[in-house]
Design a protein around this motif. Structure first.
Motif, PDB file in Angstrom:
ATOM      1  N   VAL A   1       4.644  68.652  16.039  1.00 44.29           N
ATOM      2  CA  VAL A   1       5.111  70.035  16.187  1.00 44.29           C
ATOM      3  C   VAL A   1       5.912  70.223  17.470  1.00 44.29           C
ATOM      4  CG1 VAL A   1       4.426  72.460  16.348  1.00 44.29           C
ATOM      5  CG2 VAL A   1       3.086  70.882  14.920  1.00 44.29           C
ATOM      6  N   ALA A   2       7.125  70.715  17.325  1.00 43.33           N
ATOM      7  CA  ALA A   2       7.939  71.173  18.451  1.00 43.33           C
ATOM      8  C   ALA A   2       8.138  72.673  18.280  1.00 43.33           C
ATOM      9  CB  ALA A   2       9.283  70.456  18.477  1.00 43.33           C
ATOM     10  N   ILE A   3       8.317  73.384  19.389  1.00 51.35           N
ATOM     11  CA  ILE A   3       8.386  74.849  19.340  1.00 51.35           C
ATOM     12  C   ILE A   3       9.519  75.354  20.229  1.00 51.35           C
ATOM     13  CG2 ILE A   3       7.116  77.006  19.755  1.00 51.35           C
ATOM     14  CD1 ILE A   3       4.516  75.376  19.505  1.00 51.35           C
ATOM     15  N   VAL A   4      10.223  76.356  19.741  1.00 45.39           N
ATOM     16  CA  VAL A   4      11.182  77.110  20.558  1.00 45.39           C
ATOM     17  C   VAL A   4      10.787  78.576  20.472  1.00 45.39           C
ATOM     18  CG1 VAL A   4      13.572  77.905  20.778  1.00 45.39           C
ATOM     19  CG2 VAL A   4      13.102  75.489  20.305  1.00 45.39           C
ATOM     20  N   ILE A   5      10.657  79.224  21.627  1.00 46.28           N
ATOM     21  CA  ILE A   5      10.294  80.647  21.675  1.00 46.28           C
ATOM     22  C   ILE A   5      11.423  81.434  22.323  1.00 46.28           C
ATOM     23  CG2 ILE A   5       8.503  82.313  22.275  1.00 46.28           C
ATOM     24  CD1 ILE A   5       6.662  80.096  22.959  1.00 46.28           C
ATOM     25  N   GLY A   6      11.681  82.613  21.784  1.00 42.55           N
ATOM     26  CA  GLY A   6      12.652  83.505  22.400  1.00 42.55           C
ATOM     27  C   GLY A   6      12.066  84.183  23.639  1.00 42.55           C
ATOM     28  N   GLY A   7      12.851  85.065  24.247  1.00 37.45           N
ATOM     29  CA  GLY A   7      12.385  85.744  25.458  1.00 37.45           C
ATOM     30  C   GLY A   7      12.529  87.254  25.373  1.00 37.45           C
ATOM     31  N   GLY A   8      12.765  87.776  24.151  1.00 38.43           N
ATOM     32  CA  GLY A   8      13.049  89.196  23.977  1.00 38.43           C
ATOM     33  C   GLY A   8      11.924  90.135  24.365  1.00 38.43           C
ATOM     34  N   ASN A   9      10.698  89.632  24.469  1.00 33.92           N
ATOM     35  CA  ASN A   9       9.585  90.473  24.904  1.00 33.92           C
ATOM     36  C   ASN A   9       9.621  90.734  26.402  1.00 33.92           C
ATOM     37  OD1 ASN A   9       9.049  87.645  25.158  1.00 33.92           O
ATOM     38  ND2 ASN A   9       6.916  88.111  25.597  1.00 33.92           N
ATOM     39  N   ILE A  10      10.452  89.975  27.111  1.00 39.10           N
ATOM     40  CA  ILE A  10      10.550  90.128  28.566  1.00 39.10           C
ATOM     41  C   ILE A  10      11.952  90.591  28.973  1.00 39.10           C
ATOM     42  CG2 ILE A  10      10.422  88.925  30.791  1.00 39.10           C
ATOM     43  CD1 ILE A  10       8.375  87.021  29.441  1.00 39.10           C
ATOM     44  N   PHE A  11      12.961  89.875  28.512  1.00 35.88           N
ATOM     45  CA  PHE A  11      14.340  90.268  28.834  1.00 35.88           C
ATOM     46  C   PHE A  11      15.293  89.651  27.826  1.00 35.88           C
ATOM     47  CE2 PHE A  11      18.448  90.225  30.910  1.00 35.88           C
ATOM     48  CZ  PHE A  11      18.496  91.487  31.482  1.00 35.88           C
ATOM     49  N   ARG A  12      16.306  90.422  27.460  1.00 35.92           N
ATOM     50  CA  ARG A  12      17.319  89.947  26.513  1.00 35.92           C
ATOM     51  C   ARG A  12      18.692  90.120  27.161  1.00 35.92           C
ATOM     52  NH1 ARG A  12      17.219  89.027  21.059  1.00 35.92           N
ATOM     53  NH2 ARG A  12      15.100  89.830  20.836  1.00 35.92           N
ATOM     54  N   GLY A  13      19.442  89.020  27.280  1.00 37.83           N
ATOM     55  CA  GLY A  13      20.734  89.049  27.958  1.00 37.83           C
ATOM     56  C   GLY A  13      21.711  90.047  27.377  1.00 37.83           C
ATOM     57  N   LEU A  14      21.749  90.150  26.045  1.00 40.72           N
ATOM     58  CA  LEU A  14      22.675  91.088  25.402  1.00 40.72           C
ATOM     59  C   LEU A  14      22.365  92.529  25.783  1.00 40.72           C
ATOM     60  CD1 LEU A  14      23.314  89.843  21.745  1.00 40.72           C
ATOM     61  CD2 LEU A  14      25.021  90.425  23.469  1.00 40.72           C
ATOM     62  N   SER A  15      21.073  92.847  25.890  1.00 36.42           N
ATOM     63  CA  SER A  15      20.677  94.209  26.279  1.00 36.42           C
ATOM     64  C   SER A  15      21.129  94.506  27.690  1.00 36.42           C
ATOM     65  CB  SER A  15      19.153  94.365  26.163  1.00 36.42           C
ATOM     66  OG  SER A  15      18.727  94.134  24.843  1.00 36.42           O
ATOM     67  N   GLY A  16      21.000  93.506  28.563  1.00 35.93           N
ATOM     68  CA  GLY A  16      21.446  93.686  29.942  1.00 35.93           C
ATOM     69  C   GLY A  16      22.946  93.906  30.016  1.00 35.93           C
ATOM     70  N   ALA A  17      23.695  93.125  29.209  1.00 32.67           N
ATOM     71  CA  ALA A  17      25.149  93.257  29.197  1.00 32.67           C
ATOM     72  C   ALA A  17      25.571  94.636  28.700  1.00 32.67           C
ATOM     73  CB  ALA A  17      25.758  92.169  28.316  1.00 32.67           C
ATOM     74  N   ALA A  18      24.793  95.195  27.775  1.00 35.59           N
ATOM     75  CA  ALA A  18      25.118  96.517  27.220  1.00 35.59           C
ATOM     76  C   ALA A  18      25.002  97.616  28.260  1.00 35.59           C
ATOM     77  CB  ALA A  18      24.193  96.816  26.038  1.00 35.59           C
ATOM     78  N   THR A  19      24.219  97.381  29.297  1.00 37.83           N
ATOM     79  CA  THR A  19      24.052  98.384  30.359  1.00 37.83           C
ATOM     80  C   THR A  19      24.930  98.089  31.580  1.00 37.83           C
ATOM     81  OG1 THR A  19      22.154  97.188  31.299  1.00 37.83           O
ATOM     82  CG2 THR A  19      21.688  98.871  29.639  1.00 37.83           C
ATOM     83  N   GLY A  20      25.838  97.123  31.423  1.00 41.64           N
ATOM     84  CA  GLY A  20      26.780  96.841  32.494  1.00 41.64           C
ATOM     85  C   GLY A  20      26.491  95.592  33.305  1.00 41.64           C
ATOM     86  N   MET A  21      25.381  94.913  33.026  1.00 48.54           N
ATOM     87  CA  MET A  21      25.068  93.689  33.751  1.00 48.54           C
ATOM     88  C   MET A  21      26.001  92.562  33.320  1.00 48.54           C
ATOM     89  SD  MET A  21      21.452  91.573  33.763  1.00 48.54           S
ATOM     90  CE  MET A  21      20.589  92.823  34.723  1.00 48.54           C
ATOM     91  N   ASP A  22      26.311  91.675  34.245  1.00 43.74           N
ATOM     92  CA  ASP A  22      27.110  90.501  33.914  1.00 43.74           C
ATOM     93  C   ASP A  22      26.399  89.698  32.828  1.00 43.74           C
ATOM     94  OD1 ASP A  22      29.302  88.462  34.728  1.00 43.74           O
ATOM     95  OD2 ASP A  22      27.439  87.304  34.788  1.00 43.74           O
ATOM     96  N   ARG A  23      27.107  89.337  31.746  1.00 47.27           N
ATOM     97  CA  ARG A  23      26.487  88.678  30.596  1.00 47.27           C
ATOM     98  C   ARG A  23      25.877  87.337  30.974  1.00 47.27           C
ATOM     99  NH1 ARG A  23      26.847  87.956  24.865  1.00 47.27           N
ATOM    100  NH2 ARG A  23      25.197  86.433  24.471  1.00 47.27           N
ATOM    101  N   VAL A  24      26.567  86.572  31.797  1.00 46.41           N
ATOM    102  CA  VAL A  24      26.047  85.252  32.182  1.00 46.41           C
ATOM    103  C   VAL A  24      24.758  85.405  32.979  1.00 46.41           C
ATOM    104  CG1 VAL A  24      26.518  83.146  33.486  1.00 46.41           C
ATOM    105  CG2 VAL A  24      28.332  84.187  32.117  1.00 46.41           C
ATOM    106  N   GLN A  25      24.744  86.348  33.913  1.00 45.66           N
ATOM    107  CA  GLN A  25      23.511  86.589  34.685  1.00 45.66           C
ATOM    108  C   GLN A  25      22.376  87.024  33.763  1.00 45.66           C
ATOM    109  OE1 GLN A  25      23.890  85.227  37.586  1.00 45.66           O
ATOM    110  NE2 GLN A  25      23.892  86.912  39.042  1.00 45.66           N
ATOM    111  N   GLY A  26      22.711  87.910  32.833  1.00 52.97           N
ATOM    112  CA  GLY A  26      21.698  88.386  31.895  1.00 52.97           C
ATOM    113  C   GLY A  26      21.128  87.259  31.049  1.00 52.97           C
ATOM    114  N   ASP A  27      22.002  86.376  30.570  1.00 53.24           N
ATOM    115  CA  ASP A  27      21.535  85.252  29.755  1.00 53.24           C
ATOM    116  C   ASP A  27      20.671  84.294  30.569  1.00 53.24           C
ATOM    117  OD1 ASP A  27      22.681  86.222  27.493  1.00 53.24           O
ATOM    118  OD2 ASP A  27      24.302  84.754  27.376  1.00 53.24           O
ATOM    119  N   HIS A  28      21.011  84.109  31.841  1.00 51.79           N
ATOM    120  CA  HIS A  28      20.165  83.264  32.687  1.00 51.79           C
ATOM    121  C   HIS A  28      18.776  83.881  32.848  1.00 51.79           C
ATOM    122  CE1 HIS A  28      23.864  81.169  34.671  1.00 51.79           C
ATOM    123  NE2 HIS A  28      23.424  80.509  33.624  1.00 51.79           N
TER     124      HIS A  28
END
Length: 235
Positions: free
Chosen positions: A45-72
């Motif tokens: 078993v290998a696993i990949v988990i998202g991070g949307g429960n803590i922070f989502r880069g696209l949401s940050g970009a929608a509020t004016g945050m730099d997209r690259v910073q948000g994705d990091h």
């Protein structure tokens, strides 16, 4: 067993359970118990988990945050979730390794393909954190990429819905479920399974995807045991 090596894709939101934010320890422990049942059957078993429960880069970009910073920031959120799941699995006495696509050596191993495969062969769960290590790519893309690299038999996408429907079953009572569907038909019908980049990569490499309800106890084990659960997307 139907599969020898699987990649389980979980969304960050799935870890919230009944909460509005963060990690629900009860849901986390439930997932760890379900994964242990599969490990005990000899499945790798290998696993990949998202991070949307803590922070989502696209949401940050929608509020004016730099997209690259948000994705990091989103990548770091996946590391937090990976650490939480690693801890929960180890409480179930399951050997686990967390590998990161970004350098964070005090917390996780760097992603090295051969090392990841060796861990799997030794019966350890490998959690891949940090996405692909690049901005503008989702954890769906990371899941498909890692699955191809480790030569997984299938991607199991655990969601709160029991498969793929003609429309959103939570909004449309007349929505009907597909038991199996081709990659071509998913695209033709405009159904949402993964983001386009991830889905196309999976299609090109003929890597099947199974969408199923991870929140129903026993579903994961029954699925790898060959039972027809969820919706299978294949060539």
């Amino acid at each position: 067993m139907r599969y020898k090596r699987i990649l389980l894709k979980l969304s960050g939101e799935a870890l919230m359970g009944e909460k509005q934010y963060g990690i629900d320890s009860n849901r986390l422990n439930e997932y760890a118990e379900e994964i242990k049942k599969v490990i005990d059957k000899g499945i790798q078993v290998a696993i990949v988990i998202g991070g949307g429960n803590i922070f989502r880069g696209l949401s940050g970009a929608a509020t004016g945050m730099d997209r690259v910073q948000g994705d990091h920031m989103g990548m770091l959120a996946t590391i937090i979730n990976g650490l939480a799941l690693q801890s929960a699995l180890e409480m179930q006495h399951v050997e686990t390794r967390l590998q990161s696509a970004i350098k964070i050596n005090e917390v996780a191993e760097p992603f090295i393909r051969r090392r990841a495969i060796r861990h799997l062969e030794k019966g350890r769960v490998v959690i891949f954190g940090g996405g692909t290590g690049n901005p503008y790519f989702t954890t769906d893309s990371a899941a498909v990429l890692r699955a191809i690299e480790i030569e997984a038999d299938v991607i199991l996408k655990g969601t709160r819905v029991d498969g793929i429907y003609t429309s959103d079953p939570e909004k449309d009572k007349n929505a009907t479920k597909f038991d199996t569907i081709s990659f071509k038909d998913v695209l033709t019908k405009g159904l949402k399974v993964m983001d386009t980049t991830a889905f196309t990569l999976s299609q090109e490499n003929e890597l099947p995807i199974v969408v199923f309800d991870m929140n129903t106890k026993g579903n994961l084990l029954r699925l790898v045991d060959g039972e027809a659960i969820g919706t299978t997307v294949n060539v």
